[in-house]
Structure formats: C-alpha cells, structure tokens
Design an enzyme around this catalytic site. Structure first.
Site, PDB file in Angstrom:
ATOM      1  N   GLY A   1       0.862  -1.176   0.000  1.00 51.24           N
ATOM      2  CA  GLY A   1       0.000   0.000   0.000  1.00 51.24           C
ATOM      3  C   GLY A   1       0.890   1.214   0.000  1.00 51.24           C
ATOM      4  CD  GLU A   2       2.285   5.440  -1.052  1.00 50.81           C
ATOM      5  OE1 GLU A   2       1.912   4.775  -2.021  1.00 50.81           O
ATOM      6  OE2 GLU A   2       3.447   5.859  -0.934  1.00 50.81           O
TER       7      GLU A   2
ATOM      8  CB  CYS B   1       5.177  -3.945  -1.180  1.00 48.46           C
ATOM      9  SG  CYS B   1       5.632  -2.775  -2.450  1.00 48.46           S
TER      10      CYS B   1
ATOM     11  NE  ARG C   1       8.142   5.356   0.605  1.00 47.46           N
ATOM     12  CZ  ARG C   1       7.339   6.414   0.625  1.00 47.46           C
ATOM     13  NH1 ARG C   1       7.698   7.518   1.240  1.00 47.46           N
ATOM     14  NH2 ARG C   1       6.168   6.373   0.023  1.00 47.46           N
TER      15      ARG C   1
ATOM     16  CB  ILE D   1       3.090  -2.606  -7.433  1.00 49.34           C
ATOM     17  CG1 ILE D   1       2.511  -3.814  -8.174  1.00 49.34           C
ATOM     18  CG2 ILE D   1       2.279  -1.351  -7.724  1.00 49.34           C
ATOM     19  CD1 ILE D   1       1.129  -4.234  -7.692  1.00 49.34           C
TER      20      ILE D   1
ATOM     21  CG  HIS E   1       2.480  -6.626  -4.122  1.00 48.75           C
ATOM     22  ND1 HIS E   1       1.611  -6.124  -3.184  1.00 48.75           N
ATOM     23  CD2 HIS E   1       3.254  -5.604  -4.499  1.00 48.75           C
ATOM     24  CE1 HIS E   1       1.835  -4.835  -3.009  1.00 48.75           C
ATOM     25  NE2 HIS E   1       2.834  -4.487  -3.794  1.00 48.75           N
TER      26      HIS E   1
ATOM     27  CD  GLU F   1       0.015  -9.049  -1.873  1.00 51.43           C
ATOM     28  OE1 GLU F   1       1.090  -9.647  -1.714  1.00 51.43           O
ATOM     29  OE2 GLU F   1      -0.055  -7.813  -2.062  1.00 51.43           O
TER      30      GLU F   1
HETATM   31  N1  GLN Z   1       5.610   2.842  -2.950  1.00 47.12           N
HETATM   32  C1  GLN Z   1       4.957   2.386  -1.757  1.00 47.12           C
HETATM   33  C2  GLN Z   1       5.572   3.010  -0.512  1.00 47.12           C
HETATM   34  O1  GLN Z   1       6.568   3.632  -0.602  1.00 47.12           O
HETATM   35  C3  GLN Z   1       4.991   0.887  -1.664  1.00 47.12           C
HETATM   36  C4  GLN Z   1       4.269   0.292  -2.842  1.00 47.12           C
HETATM   37  C5  GLN Z   1       3.541  -0.983  -2.539  1.00 47.12           C
HETATM   38  O2  GLN Z   1       3.311  -1.366  -1.390  1.00 47.12           O
HETATM   39  N2  GLN Z   1       3.108  -1.617  -3.598  1.00 47.12           N
HETATM   40  O3  GLN Z   1       5.052   2.846   0.545  1.00 47.12           O
END
Ligand code: GLN
Length: 191
Positions: free
Chosen positions: A47-48, A79, A106, A133, A173, A175
């Site tokens: 995610g983020e 991730c 990152r 991703i 990922h 999953e």
């Molecule tokens: N770019 C996201 C981050 O810096 C990570 C991307 C992801 O979890 N697919 O948190």
C-alpha cells in the site's frame, strides 16, 4: 491458528483471500480493539507506507503492534509492509516499526520500471513469481550481533526478500500471484 492482517489501507484483501484458500483463520486489524484477541502471526500488506504509518499512530495501533513484533510474533511484510518494518529508509526521513535491521530504498525501481513481473529463486521454495509495484528493495542488511539475516531472494543482484528471526520482509506482492508457497511457508512459522 489465527493470522492477523493489518487492514487500515492497501492490498490486505488479497492476503485474506490467500489465507482463506489455505484454510487459515484470520482477523482484520482495523482498530486498536482488534488487537485484544490472540493471534499467531501478522501480515503487513502493501500500500502506501506513509499513509499506513500515519493511520497506525492515529488509531493508537502503532505501539502495541511494535511491541508484539519485538516479542517475536511472526510477521510477513510485503512491499509497504517491508518499509514499515525497516530500521532505515535511505530516501525517507521516517522510520516506522524499525524492528527489521535492513536499509531499504522506497520506490527504488524508478518510474518506468516502477512495476514489473519476474520469476526468481526463493530460498527453500524454488522459483516463484514476483510482482513488483512501485516497490522498495533492500539496499543492505544491517549487521547485528545476536542473530543472522537470511537473504531469501534477489533480483538483478538486489535483495528483495529477507528473513530475520520471525520477520520476513519481501519487496514484491506474493498475494497477487497464484503461487501460494510463500504464504504456506509463513503459516509454517506461525503454527
Ligand atoms: N511505494 C509504496 C511506498 O513507498 C509501496 C508500494 C507498494 O506497497 N506496492 O510505501
């Protein structure tokens, strides 16, 4: 066996689908009260990381989760989850749980290569599909005296999966692909 999945933001639903497919019981962690029940493992989804870190603090979930990880709860972090675990982030001044002694970068693959798919060796499993991703990678492991890192996978020489104690951090990922073996390996650590 019950696995908790952090469900405040990001790709948690796909991890839950994997757990259902593998017949494991699960609980979604959406608020602090969800942490009151017992569970045997924790999944930190992609995610983020900045958003997840902020929400964890706002929801008063940060400290209790960090404590559980420090006490040895098995964790599979993918991730953004890997970024949350990392002790150092080379291109970000934030540090989140900081329980995994690695230095990550990152968004490490640049814009054009931000997302890609490959298949590489994963220690103990064999070749596995890997979907990246806007992924981080592990620039380096930070040596510690009392335990050892196990580098589990590399792509083009860069570390993309590592195990340290009960923590597994992967930059991709698992999953999102059909292959279940990384989740199966993790469940083996929890049971
Ligand atoms: N770019 C996201 C981050 O810096 C990570 C991307 C992801 O979890 N697919 O948190």
């Amino acid at each position: 066996m019950k696995i908790a999945v952090l469900a405040v933001q990001g790709a948690f639903a796909e991890h839950i689908d994997k757990l259902k497919k593998l017949g494991a019981d699960f609980v979604e962690l959406r608020q602090a009260a969800d942490l009151d029940q017992d569970f045997d493992g924790l999944i930190l989804p992609g995610g983020e990381s900045t958003v997840q870190g902020k929400l964890l603090r706002e929801l008063s979930m940060f400290a209790p989760i960090q404590e559980k990880i420090k006490r040895g709860l098995p964790v599979l972090a993918t991730c953004a989850g890997l970024i949350l675990l990392a002790q150092e982030i080379s291109n970000d001044s934030n540090v989140y749980f900081g329980t995994l002694p690695v230095r990550v970068q990152r968004n490490a693959y640049g814009r054009q290569l931000g997302s890609f798919h490959t298949e590489q060796e994963f220690v103990g499993i064999g070749r596995v599909p890997m979907t990246f991703i806007r992924a981080p990678y592990i620039e380096s492991v930070i040596p510690v005296r009392f335990d050892e890192h196990h580098v589990l996978a590399r792509v083009d020489g860069r570390i993309v999966a590592v195990r340290f104690g009960n923590q597994i951090g992967v930059a991709f990922h698992p999953e999102l692909d059909e292959d279940d073996r990384i989740h199966e390996m993790f469940l083996g650590m929890c049971g």
